[in-house]
Design a protein around this motif. Structure first.
Motif, PDB file in Angstrom:
ATOM      1  N   GLY A 129       0.814  -1.214   0.000  1.00 17.71           N
ATOM      2  CA  GLY A 129       0.000   0.000   0.000  1.00 17.71           C
ATOM      3  C   GLY A 129       0.844   1.259   0.000  1.00 17.71           C
ATOM      4  N   ARG A 130       1.945   1.253   0.743  1.00 21.08           N
ATOM      5  CA  ARG A 130       2.844   2.406   0.761  1.00 21.08           C
ATOM      6  C   ARG A 130       3.476   2.621  -0.616  1.00 21.08           C
ATOM      7  N   TYR A 134      -1.014   4.692  -1.318  1.00 21.81           N
ATOM      8  CA  TYR A 134      -2.250   4.810  -0.552  1.00 21.81           C
ATOM      9  C   TYR A 134      -2.031   5.769   0.615  1.00 21.81           C
ATOM     10  N   ARG A 136      -3.672   5.950   3.400  1.00 22.34           N
ATOM     11  CA  ARG A 136      -3.807   5.200   4.651  1.00 22.34           C
ATOM     12  C   ARG A 136      -3.645   3.721   4.335  1.00 22.34           C
ATOM     13  N   VAL A 137      -2.859   3.030   5.157  1.00 27.03           N
ATOM     14  CA  VAL A 137      -2.506   1.651   4.814  1.00 27.03           C
ATOM     15  C   VAL A 137      -2.889   0.654   5.896  1.00 27.03           C
ATOM     16  N   THR A 141      -8.718  -0.279   5.993  1.00 25.61           N
ATOM     17  CA  THR A 141      -8.825   0.688   4.893  1.00 25.61           C
ATOM     18  C   THR A 141      -8.495   0.044   3.559  1.00 25.61           C
ATOM     19  N   LEU A 142      -7.453  -0.765   3.527  1.00 29.50           N
ATOM     20  CA  LEU A 142      -7.068  -1.413   2.269  1.00 29.50           C
ATOM     21  C   LEU A 142      -8.125  -2.399   1.806  1.00 29.50           C
ATOM     22  N   THR A 145     -10.928  -0.327   0.382  1.00 26.74           N
ATOM     23  CA  THR A 145     -10.564   0.346  -0.866  1.00 26.74           C
ATOM     24  C   THR A 145     -10.386  -0.643  -2.010  1.00 26.74           C
ATOM     25  N   ALA A 146      -9.666  -1.722  -1.755  1.00 28.11           N
ATOM     26  CA  ALA A 146      -9.319  -2.654  -2.830  1.00 28.11           C
ATOM     27  C   ALA A 146     -10.381  -3.718  -3.071  1.00 28.11           C
ATOM     28  N   MET A 187      -3.650  -6.186  -5.045  1.00 28.84           N
ATOM     29  CA  MET A 187      -2.518  -5.269  -4.928  1.00 28.84           C
ATOM     30  C   MET A 187      -1.381  -5.677  -5.852  1.00 28.84           C
ATOM     31  N   GLU A 190      -2.173  -4.145  -9.075  1.00 25.25           N
ATOM     32  CA  GLU A 190      -1.899  -2.708  -9.057  1.00 25.25           C
ATOM     33  C   GLU A 190      -0.406  -2.436  -9.165  1.00 25.25           C
TER      34      GLU A 190
END
Length: 417
Positions: A129-130, A134, A136-137, A141-142, A145-146, A187, A190
């Motif tokens: 995520g970093r 993103y 916020r990781v 949250t991930l 979001t994902a 991820m 991504e």
């Protein structure tokens, strides 16, 4: 008069559906026979293994794992009590050679290693995520979001050493590994699309050798230490901290449950030498303060009896460069180097959507800039890269940042010539 309901705005979104356990909640594995069944199940599974561990931070001194959660396609989820099942060599043989998926791997790798579990390769969803930028990781949250699902986090700070563990806690723990395989797939796609897969691979490989930092003078992290002005007072802080740490380790309780940092600071300022004065000092309340009053008084008396040459220095020992705000005064050219490099790193961070601290640790950047390589302009990028390699920067970091640091060094050199 009633008020008509507000019209939904274009930003309003329906709440994400709550993530639930696809296989239901199984029993906690707390016997060698139960562990043998888990080994068979995970040997028959396929793909990477989602891994998580729960510690009793804030309750226990040790950082041991009190619950280990595993999930694998074809194997389901297993909740293991590592304090009861015994040796885990057979489990390591089954899952040690496959990829592990963890969130914030540096938090869990040490306690997993303590029970003999070591990944052969890993994927860290927080670090991914970093690298993807993103803002916020956190896992919840991930996942939202994902994957578009909500993850409950209401039991994140409970005492996992409690037995038996309540069912809602166990459900929470199982949910932490439930989405990891799907999250890793999303991820990874991504990362591929962003051209950052190789960056992630290098970072994940680096994590395999992670070891927690051992601080030379851990007592200096006592909160509000700056309020203690004298070296004698610092000695009292040190002796009280060591006494508290020793007792906490013996009783396996978190140190602050004996006496808080504020009590140590207050005692270092007042230097009480008898029980009555000690217990009248702010912060010395509760069972931990009175039960161990003799140890606290002994620590203070030992600090008071030290010779001048035995007292701690006012500032921590430091083998690195000075604090950044002192650079301009101590070495104007170095201060210029640092200012230019920070500006360039900020621009790079925005360009590649990676936090500056993940592009290069601040400590590494400062060390290279405080004593830059003595090289000609034509060789400086290579020399800076070699210096970064010496501080274990990864190749992708060196490729991106060595030219920026070299340019900062050259520009500062020209400006102060």
């Amino acid at each position: 008069m009633s008020t008509p309901p507000e019209e939904p705005t274009v930003d309003d979104k329906p709440p994400a559906p709550l993530l639930t356990l696809s296989d239901g909640l199984g029993p906690v594995i707390d016997t060698p026979a139960g562990l043998a069944d888990v080994v068979d199940r995970f040997a028959a599974g396929h793909g990477p293994v989602a891994v998580d561990a729960e510690r009793a931070s804030g309750y226990r001194y040790s950082a041991r794992a009190y619950l280990i959660q595993l999930r694998r396609d074809g194997s389901g989820t297993a909740l293991i009590d590592p304090t009861m099942v015994g040796e885990m060599g057979a489990l390591q043989e089954v899952i040690g050679s496959t990829e592990w998926i963890l969130h914030a791997a540096t938090q869990d790798l040490p306690c997993l290693s303590e029970v003999g579990l070591h990944p052969g390769s890993l994927f860290d969803t927080e670090l991914a995520g970093r690298l993807l930028g993103y803002p916020r990781v956190g896992l919840a949250t991930l996942v939202e979001t994902a994957l578009g699902q909500a993850l409950r986090k209401e039991h994140s700070a409970v005492d996992w050493s409690k037995r038996p563990l309540p069912e809602p806690w166990l459900e929470y723990a199982a949910l932490d590994v439930e989405p990891l395989v799907a999250l890793r797939e999303a991820m990874r796609a991504e990362l591929d699309e962003a051209g950052k897969s190789e960056w992630a691979r290098q970072e994940f490989d680096f994590l395999l050798g992670f070891e927690p930092t051992q601080r030379a003078e851990p007592w200096r992290r006592t909160s509000q230490l700056h309020r203690v002005r004298s070296r004698r007072g610092l000695a009292a802080v040190r002796e009280l901290w060591i006494a508290r740490d020793t007792i906490a380790a013996h009783r396996d309780v978190t140190p602050s449950r004996l006496i808080p940092d504020a009590a140590i600071i207050a005692a270092a300022q007042a230097m009480p030498t008898d029980r009555a004065a000690l217990l009248a000092t702010p912060g010395f309340t509760g069972r931990g303060a009175s039960r161990h009053a003799r140890e606290w008084i002994t620590a203070i008396r030992e600090a008071a009896a030290l010779g001048e040459d035995e007292l701690p220095a006012r500032n921590a020992r430091n083998d690195g460069p000075p604090i950044p705000r002192a650079w301009a005064e101590k070495d104007p050219e170095a201060g210029q180097r640092l200012a230019l490099a920070k500006e360039a790193m900020t621009e790079l961070s925005e360009h590649v959507s990676v936090p500056t601290e993940n592009l290069l640790t601040p400590d590494t950047m400062r060390r290279v800039l405080w004593t830059p390589p003595d090289a000609a302009a034509s060789d400086l990028v290579t020399a800076v890269g070699e210096a970064l390699n010496g501080y274990r920067a990864r190749p992708w970091q060196v490729e991106l940042t060595a030219p920026l640091l070299a340019e900062a060094i050259l520009s500062a050199r020209a400006a102060t010539a």
